[in-house]
Motif scaffolding. Sequence first.
Motif, PDB file in Angstrom:
ATOM      1  N   TRP A 290       0.905  -1.145   0.000  1.00  0.00           N
ATOM      2  CA  TRP A 290       0.000   0.000   0.000  1.00  0.00           C
ATOM      3  C   TRP A 290       0.947   1.199   0.000  1.00  0.00           C
ATOM      4  O   TRP A 290       1.305   1.701   1.061  1.00  0.00           O
TER       5      TRP A 290
ATOM      6  N   ASP B 150       0.976   4.369  -0.562  1.00  0.00           N
ATOM      7  CA  ASP B 150       0.698   5.626   0.153  1.00  0.00           C
ATOM      8  C   ASP B 150       0.904   5.465   1.645  1.00  0.00           C
ATOM      9  O   ASP B 150       1.375   6.371   2.332  1.00  0.00           O
TER      10      ASP B 150
ATOM     11  N   ARG C 143      -3.974  -4.137   2.719  1.00  0.00           N
ATOM     12  CA  ARG C 143      -5.286  -3.545   2.406  1.00  0.00           C
ATOM     13  C   ARG C 143      -6.440  -4.490   2.720  1.00  0.00           C
ATOM     14  O   ARG C 143      -7.168  -4.942   1.818  1.00  0.00           O
TER      15      ARG C 143
ATOM     16  N   LEU D  47      -6.115   8.969   5.195  1.00  0.00           N
ATOM     17  CA  LEU D  47      -5.714   7.875   4.294  1.00  0.00           C
ATOM     18  C   LEU D  47      -6.603   6.646   4.531  1.00  0.00           C
ATOM     19  O   LEU D  47      -7.097   6.012   3.603  1.00  0.00           O
TER      20      LEU D  47
ATOM     21  N   SER E 125     -10.120   7.339   3.178  1.00  0.00           N
ATOM     22  CA  SER E 125     -10.213   7.274   1.704  1.00  0.00           C
ATOM     23  C   SER E 125     -10.158   5.821   1.238  1.00  0.00           C
ATOM     24  O   SER E 125     -10.891   5.420   0.338  1.00  0.00           O
ATOM     25  N   ASN E 126      -9.299   5.034   1.870  1.00  0.00           N
ATOM     26  CA  ASN E 126      -9.188   3.625   1.481  1.00  0.00           C
ATOM     27  C   ASN E 126     -10.479   2.874   1.776  1.00  0.00           C
ATOM     28  O   ASN E 126     -10.952   2.062   0.976  1.00  0.00           O
ATOM     29  N   CYS E 127     -11.062   3.180   2.931  1.00  0.00           N
ATOM     30  CA  CYS E 127     -12.318   2.532   3.332  1.00  0.00           C
ATOM     31  C   CYS E 127     -13.409   2.825   2.290  1.00  0.00           C
ATOM     32  O   CYS E 127     -14.131   1.933   1.866  1.00  0.00           O
TER      33      CYS E 127
ATOM     34  N   ALA F 114     -12.955   3.969  -0.924  1.00  0.00           N
ATOM     35  CA  ALA F 114     -12.605   3.525  -2.283  1.00  0.00           C
ATOM     36  C   ALA F 114     -12.796   2.024  -2.448  1.00  0.00           C
ATOM     37  O   ALA F 114     -13.146   1.550  -3.521  1.00  0.00           O
ATOM     38  N   ARG F 115     -12.566   1.263  -1.378  1.00  0.00           N
ATOM     39  CA  ARG F 115     -12.601  -0.199  -1.491  1.00  0.00           C
ATOM     40  C   ARG F 115     -13.805  -0.824  -0.802  1.00  0.00           C
ATOM     41  O   ARG F 115     -13.873  -2.034  -0.646  1.00  0.00           O
TER      42      ARG F 115
ATOM     43  N   CYS G 254     -14.180  -0.122   8.561  1.00  0.00           N
ATOM     44  CA  CYS G 254     -13.139   0.342   9.469  1.00  0.00           C
ATOM     45  C   CYS G 254     -13.764   0.689  10.815  1.00  0.00           C
ATOM     46  O   CYS G 254     -14.687   1.505  10.875  1.00  0.00           O
TER      47      CYS G 254
END
Length: 282
Positions: free
Chosen positions: A102, A104, A137, A161, A164-166, A168-169, A173
Amino acid sequence: MKRFGEHEVLREISFSLGAGEFVALIGPNGAGKSTLLGTLIGLILPDSGSAHILDQDVAQPGEGWRLELGYVPQEFRGFDWMQTGELLDYIAAFYPRARRRWPDLEDWAELPRRTRVRELSGGQRQRLAILLALRHRPQVALLDEPVSSLDPKARRDFVQLLHSNCKARAAVCLLSSHILSDLEPLADRSLILHHGRLLGDWDATDRREDLRRLYPLAPASSPQDLPTTLEVLATTAEGGLLVGGWRRLSEPERAQLEQVWRSVTPADMESVFLALTSGERT
Ligand SMILES: Nc1ncnc2c1ncn2[C@@H]1O[C@H](COP(=O)(O)OP(=O)(O)OP(=O)(O)O)[C@@H](O)[C@H]1O
Protein backbone atom coordinates in the motif's frame (compact mmCIF):
# COMPACT_ATOMS: atom_id res chain seq x y z
CA MET A 1 -21.04 -11.14 26.89
CA LYS A 2 -17.48 -11.34 28.23
CA ARG A 3 -16.47 -11.85 31.83
CA PHE A 4 -13.00 -11.69 33.36
CA GLY A 5 -13.49 -13.56 36.65
CA GLU A 6 -16.51 -11.95 38.32
CA HIS A 7 -16.17 -8.80 36.24
CA GLU A 8 -18.64 -8.51 33.36
CA VAL A 9 -16.66 -6.51 30.83
CA LEU A 10 -19.03 -6.66 27.85
CA ARG A 11 -22.79 -7.00 28.12
CA GLU A 12 -25.62 -7.30 25.64
CA ILE A 13 -23.78 -5.63 22.81
CA SER A 14 -25.27 -5.92 19.38
CA PHE A 15 -24.34 -4.03 16.25
CA SER A 16 -23.36 -4.76 12.68
CA LEU A 17 -20.70 -3.29 10.45
CA GLY A 18 -21.42 -2.89 6.75
CA ALA A 19 -19.24 -2.39 3.68
CA GLY A 20 -17.73 1.06 3.33
CA GLU A 21 -18.51 2.14 6.89
CA PHE A 22 -16.00 4.20 8.84
CA VAL A 23 -17.03 3.80 12.46
CA ALA A 24 -15.71 5.43 15.63
CA LEU A 25 -15.65 3.36 18.81
CA ILE A 26 -15.47 5.70 21.77
CA GLY A 27 -15.72 5.28 25.52
CA PRO A 28 -13.93 6.12 28.77
CA ASN A 29 -10.87 4.20 30.00
CA GLY A 30 -11.86 0.68 30.96
CA ALA A 31 -15.15 0.83 29.02
CA GLY A 32 -14.34 -2.39 27.16
CA LYS A 33 -13.19 -1.09 23.76
CA SER A 34 -10.06 -3.25 23.55
CA THR A 35 -12.00 -6.27 24.78
CA LEU A 36 -14.66 -5.69 22.13
CA LEU A 37 -12.07 -5.33 19.36
CA GLY A 38 -10.26 -8.43 20.66
CA THR A 39 -13.54 -10.33 20.47
CA LEU A 40 -14.17 -9.18 16.90
CA ILE A 41 -10.71 -10.23 15.79
CA GLY A 42 -11.14 -13.63 17.43
CA LEU A 43 -8.34 -13.12 19.99
CA ILE A 44 -10.79 -13.10 22.91
CA LEU A 45 -13.57 -15.65 23.11
CA PRO A 46 -16.88 -14.27 24.36
CA ASP A 47 -18.65 -16.27 27.09
CA SER A 48 -21.91 -15.92 25.20
CA GLY A 49 -23.28 -14.14 22.17
CA SER A 50 -21.81 -13.79 18.73
CA ALA A 51 -20.28 -11.17 16.49
CA HIS A 52 -20.64 -10.74 12.75
CA ILE A 53 -18.75 -8.48 10.39
CA LEU A 54 -19.80 -8.31 6.74
CA ASP A 55 -22.09 -11.29 7.45
CA GLN A 56 -19.12 -13.34 8.65
CA ASP A 57 -19.42 -15.01 12.06
CA VAL A 58 -16.06 -14.08 13.58
CA ALA A 59 -16.05 -17.23 15.72
CA GLN A 60 -16.28 -19.43 12.60
CA PRO A 61 -13.89 -17.76 10.18
CA GLY A 62 -14.21 -19.00 6.63
CA GLU A 63 -11.24 -19.72 4.42
CA GLY A 64 -9.39 -16.53 3.59
CA TRP A 65 -11.10 -14.48 6.31
CA ARG A 66 -7.80 -13.78 8.10
CA LEU A 67 -6.43 -12.30 4.88
CA GLU A 68 -9.26 -9.81 4.95
CA LEU A 69 -8.57 -8.69 8.51
CA GLY A 70 -6.19 -6.04 9.74
CA TYR A 71 -5.84 -5.42 13.46
CA VAL A 72 -3.79 -2.64 15.01
CA PRO A 73 -3.26 -3.41 18.72
CA GLN A 74 -3.21 -0.68 21.34
CA GLU A 75 0.37 -1.57 22.14
CA PHE A 76 2.78 -3.23 19.74
CA ARG A 77 5.24 -5.61 21.42
CA GLY A 78 7.91 -8.08 20.34
CA PHE A 79 10.39 -8.50 17.48
CA ASP A 80 12.74 -6.05 19.23
CA TRP A 81 15.90 -7.58 17.77
CA MET A 82 14.75 -7.33 14.13
CA GLN A 83 15.35 -4.45 11.77
CA THR A 84 12.06 -2.87 10.70
CA GLY A 85 12.71 -3.79 7.06
CA GLU A 86 13.32 -7.43 8.00
CA LEU A 87 10.14 -7.54 10.04
CA LEU A 88 8.08 -5.99 7.26
CA ASP A 89 9.45 -8.51 4.75
CA TYR A 90 8.88 -11.40 7.16
CA ILE A 91 5.23 -10.50 7.78
CA ALA A 92 4.66 -9.79 4.07
CA ALA A 93 5.57 -13.41 3.33
CA PHE A 94 2.28 -14.48 4.96
CA TYR A 95 0.31 -12.66 2.27
CA PRO A 96 0.07 -13.28 -1.47
CA ARG A 97 2.45 -11.08 -3.44
CA ALA A 98 -0.32 -8.91 -4.87
CA ARG A 99 -1.50 -8.02 -1.36
CA ARG A 100 1.82 -6.83 0.05
CA ARG A 101 1.87 -3.17 -0.84
CA TRP A 102 0.00 0.00 0.00
CA PRO A 103 2.49 2.58 -1.29
CA ASP A 104 0.70 5.63 0.15
CA LEU A 105 0.69 4.04 3.59
CA GLU A 106 4.37 3.12 3.29
CA ASP A 107 5.20 6.70 2.28
CA TRP A 108 3.17 7.98 5.21
CA ALA A 109 4.97 5.73 7.70
CA GLU A 110 8.47 6.96 6.67
CA LEU A 111 10.12 4.14 8.59
CA PRO A 112 13.88 3.64 8.55
CA ARG A 113 14.28 0.06 7.29
CA ARG A 114 17.62 -0.61 8.97
CA THR A 115 16.71 0.54 12.48
CA ARG A 116 16.04 -2.19 15.01
CA VAL A 117 12.51 -2.31 16.41
CA ARG A 118 13.80 -1.70 19.96
CA GLU A 119 15.40 1.57 18.80
CA LEU A 120 12.21 3.04 17.33
CA SER A 121 10.49 5.97 19.03
CA GLY A 122 6.97 5.44 20.40
CA GLY A 123 5.40 7.11 17.36
CA GLN A 124 7.57 5.12 14.93
CA ARG A 125 6.59 1.90 16.72
CA GLN A 126 2.94 2.85 16.26
CA ARG A 127 3.55 3.55 12.56
CA LEU A 128 5.15 0.11 12.26
CA ALA A 129 2.16 -1.57 13.92
CA ILE A 130 -0.15 0.23 11.49
CA LEU A 131 1.92 -0.74 8.47
CA LEU A 132 2.16 -4.39 9.54
CA ALA A 133 -1.58 -4.60 10.08
CA LEU A 134 -2.85 -2.71 7.06
CA ARG A 135 -0.28 -2.92 4.28
CA HIS A 136 -2.20 -5.79 2.66
CA ARG A 137 -5.29 -3.55 2.41
CA PRO A 138 -7.68 -5.72 4.38
CA GLN A 139 -11.42 -5.53 3.80
CA VAL A 140 -11.92 -5.19 7.56
CA ALA A 141 -9.69 -2.90 9.61
CA LEU A 142 -10.00 -2.94 13.42
CA LEU A 143 -7.83 -0.38 15.14
CA ASP A 144 -7.34 0.02 18.88
CA GLU A 145 -6.26 3.58 19.62
CA PRO A 146 -3.85 3.57 16.70
CA VAL A 147 -3.01 7.28 16.79
CA SER A 148 -2.31 7.96 20.47
CA SER A 149 1.47 8.37 19.97
CA LEU A 150 1.39 10.04 16.56
CA ASP A 151 2.17 13.71 16.03
CA PRO A 152 -0.76 15.87 14.86
CA LYS A 153 0.19 15.83 11.17
CA ALA A 154 0.85 12.09 11.11
CA ARG A 155 -2.47 11.55 12.90
CA ARG A 156 -4.49 13.68 10.53
CA ASP A 157 -2.84 12.23 7.41
CA PHE A 158 -3.28 8.65 8.62
CA VAL A 159 -6.95 9.01 9.51
CA GLN A 160 -7.63 10.60 6.12
CA LEU A 161 -5.71 7.88 4.29
CA LEU A 162 -7.62 5.20 6.17
CA HIS A 163 -10.94 6.90 5.46
CA SER A 164 -10.21 7.27 1.70
CA ASN A 165 -9.19 3.63 1.48
CA CYS A 166 -12.32 2.53 3.33
CA LYS A 167 -14.52 4.45 0.89
CA ALA A 168 -12.60 3.53 -2.28
CA ARG A 169 -12.60 -0.20 -1.49
CA ALA A 170 -15.90 -0.46 0.39
CA ALA A 171 -13.91 -1.75 3.34
CA VAL A 172 -15.08 -1.67 6.96
CA CYS A 173 -13.14 0.34 9.47
CA LEU A 174 -13.78 0.33 13.21
CA LEU A 175 -11.43 2.65 15.05
CA SER A 176 -11.22 3.37 18.77
CA SER A 177 -9.71 6.65 19.88
CA HIS A 178 -9.89 9.25 22.63
CA ILE A 179 -9.01 12.00 20.14
CA LEU A 180 -12.54 12.75 19.03
CA SER A 181 -11.61 15.75 16.88
CA ASP A 182 -9.94 13.31 14.44
CA LEU A 183 -13.05 11.23 14.09
CA GLU A 184 -15.76 13.88 14.23
CA PRO A 185 -15.53 15.05 10.60
CA LEU A 186 -15.06 11.59 9.07
CA ALA A 187 -16.95 8.97 11.05
CA ASP A 188 -20.16 7.68 9.45
CA ARG A 189 -21.23 6.28 12.80
CA SER A 190 -20.19 6.52 16.41
CA LEU A 191 -20.56 3.70 18.91
CA ILE A 192 -20.37 4.82 22.54
CA LEU A 193 -19.34 2.17 25.01
CA HIS A 194 -19.53 2.63 28.79
CA HIS A 195 -19.08 -0.03 31.50
CA GLY A 196 -19.27 -2.69 28.79
CA ARG A 197 -22.62 -1.51 27.42
CA LEU A 198 -23.37 0.16 24.12
CA LEU A 199 -24.99 3.48 25.10
CA GLY A 200 -25.38 4.83 21.63
CA ASP A 201 -25.02 3.92 17.99
CA TRP A 202 -25.64 7.00 15.90
CA ASP A 203 -24.99 7.65 12.31
CA ALA A 204 -23.41 11.05 11.78
CA THR A 205 -26.50 12.64 10.23
CA ASP A 206 -28.76 11.43 13.02
CA ARG A 207 -26.37 12.74 15.62
CA ARG A 208 -26.07 16.15 13.96
CA GLU A 209 -29.72 16.61 13.10
CA ASP A 210 -31.61 14.74 15.77
CA LEU A 211 -29.66 15.30 18.99
CA ARG A 212 -29.52 18.64 20.77
CA ARG A 213 -28.08 19.95 23.98
CA LEU A 214 -30.54 22.15 25.87
CA TYR A 215 -29.71 24.53 28.70
CA PRO A 216 -32.37 26.20 30.87
CA LEU A 217 -32.84 29.93 30.27
CA ALA A 218 -35.18 30.36 33.20
CA PRO A 219 -34.94 28.73 36.65
CA ALA A 220 -38.42 27.31 36.11
CA SER A 221 -37.40 25.37 32.96
CA SER A 222 -38.23 21.76 33.59
CA PRO A 223 -37.80 18.65 31.47
CA GLN A 224 -41.50 17.93 32.15
CA ASP A 225 -42.41 20.91 29.97
CA LEU A 226 -40.65 19.57 26.90
CA PRO A 227 -42.71 18.33 23.93
CA THR A 228 -43.37 14.60 24.27
CA THR A 229 -41.69 14.03 20.89
CA LEU A 230 -38.35 14.77 22.55
CA GLU A 231 -36.57 12.03 24.46
CA VAL A 232 -34.27 13.10 27.28
CA LEU A 233 -31.16 10.90 26.97
CA ALA A 234 -29.07 12.42 29.75
CA THR A 235 -28.91 15.31 32.17
CA THR A 236 -25.69 17.07 33.03
CA ALA A 237 -24.45 18.59 36.27
CA GLU A 238 -25.16 22.16 35.04
CA GLY A 239 -28.83 21.30 34.53
CA GLY A 240 -28.37 20.79 30.80
CA LEU A 241 -30.11 18.05 28.84
CA LEU A 242 -29.14 15.87 25.94
CA VAL A 243 -32.28 15.21 23.92
CA GLY A 244 -33.15 13.15 20.88
CA GLY A 245 -36.04 13.72 18.48
CA TRP A 246 -35.23 17.32 17.42
CA ARG A 247 -35.91 16.44 13.78
CA ARG A 248 -39.51 15.57 14.61
CA LEU A 249 -40.29 19.03 16.06
CA SER A 250 -42.12 21.58 13.92
CA GLU A 251 -40.69 25.10 13.54
CA PRO A 252 -43.33 26.63 15.89
CA GLU A 253 -42.54 23.93 18.50
CA ARG A 254 -38.84 24.73 18.27
CA ALA A 255 -39.49 28.46 18.56
CA GLN A 256 -41.67 27.94 21.62
CA LEU A 257 -39.13 25.68 23.26
CA GLU A 258 -36.32 28.13 22.61
CA GLN A 259 -38.07 30.73 24.77
CA VAL A 260 -37.21 28.70 27.89
CA TRP A 261 -34.32 26.51 26.73
CA ARG A 262 -31.21 27.50 24.89
CA SER A 263 -30.53 24.86 22.28
CA VAL A 264 -26.91 24.34 21.41
CA THR A 265 -26.06 23.12 17.97
CA PRO A 266 -24.59 20.75 17.11
CA ALA A 267 -24.52 17.96 19.66
CA ASP A 268 -20.97 17.08 18.67
CA MET A 269 -19.31 13.75 19.41
CA GLU A 270 -17.51 15.07 22.47
CA SER A 271 -20.58 16.60 24.10
CA VAL A 272 -22.64 13.47 23.44
CA PHE A 273 -19.84 11.37 24.89
CA LEU A 274 -19.58 13.57 27.98
CA ALA A 275 -23.32 13.77 28.56
CA LEU A 276 -23.80 10.02 28.26
CA THR A 277 -20.77 8.93 30.23
CA SER A 278 -20.43 11.60 32.91
CA GLY A 279 -23.97 12.98 33.02
CA GLU A 280 -26.91 11.24 34.55
CA ARG A 281 -28.56 9.05 31.97
CA THR A 282 -32.33 8.83 31.95
N1 LIG B 1 -7.06 -9.96 30.68
C1 LIG B 1 -7.84 -9.32 31.55
N2 LIG B 1 -8.09 -9.82 32.76
C2 LIG B 1 -8.89 -9.19 33.65
N3 LIG B 1 -9.51 -8.02 33.41
C3 LIG B 1 -9.30 -7.46 32.20
C4 LIG B 1 -8.46 -8.07 31.22
N4 LIG B 1 -8.45 -7.27 30.12
C5 LIG B 1 -9.23 -6.23 30.42
N5 LIG B 1 -9.75 -6.33 31.65
C6 LIG B 1 -10.69 -5.40 32.30
O1 LIG B 1 -11.76 -5.21 31.40
C7 LIG B 1 -12.21 -3.85 31.45
C8 LIG B 1 -12.19 -3.29 30.04
O2 LIG B 1 -10.85 -3.16 29.62
P1 LIG B 1 -10.50 -2.69 28.14
O3 LIG B 1 -9.00 -2.75 28.01
O4 LIG B 1 -11.32 -3.45 27.18
O5 LIG B 1 -11.00 -1.16 28.18
P2 LIG B 1 -10.76 0.04 27.15
O6 LIG B 1 -12.10 0.65 26.89
O7 LIG B 1 -10.02 -0.45 25.96
O8 LIG B 1 -9.87 1.03 28.02
P3 LIG B 1 -8.75 2.13 27.63
O9 LIG B 1 -9.46 3.30 26.99
O10 LIG B 1 -8.20 2.49 28.96
O11 LIG B 1 -7.75 1.47 26.74
C9 LIG B 1 -11.29 -3.13 32.43
O12 LIG B 1 -11.96 -3.04 33.66
C10 LIG B 1 -10.09 -4.02 32.53
O13 LIG B 1 -9.50 -3.93 33.80
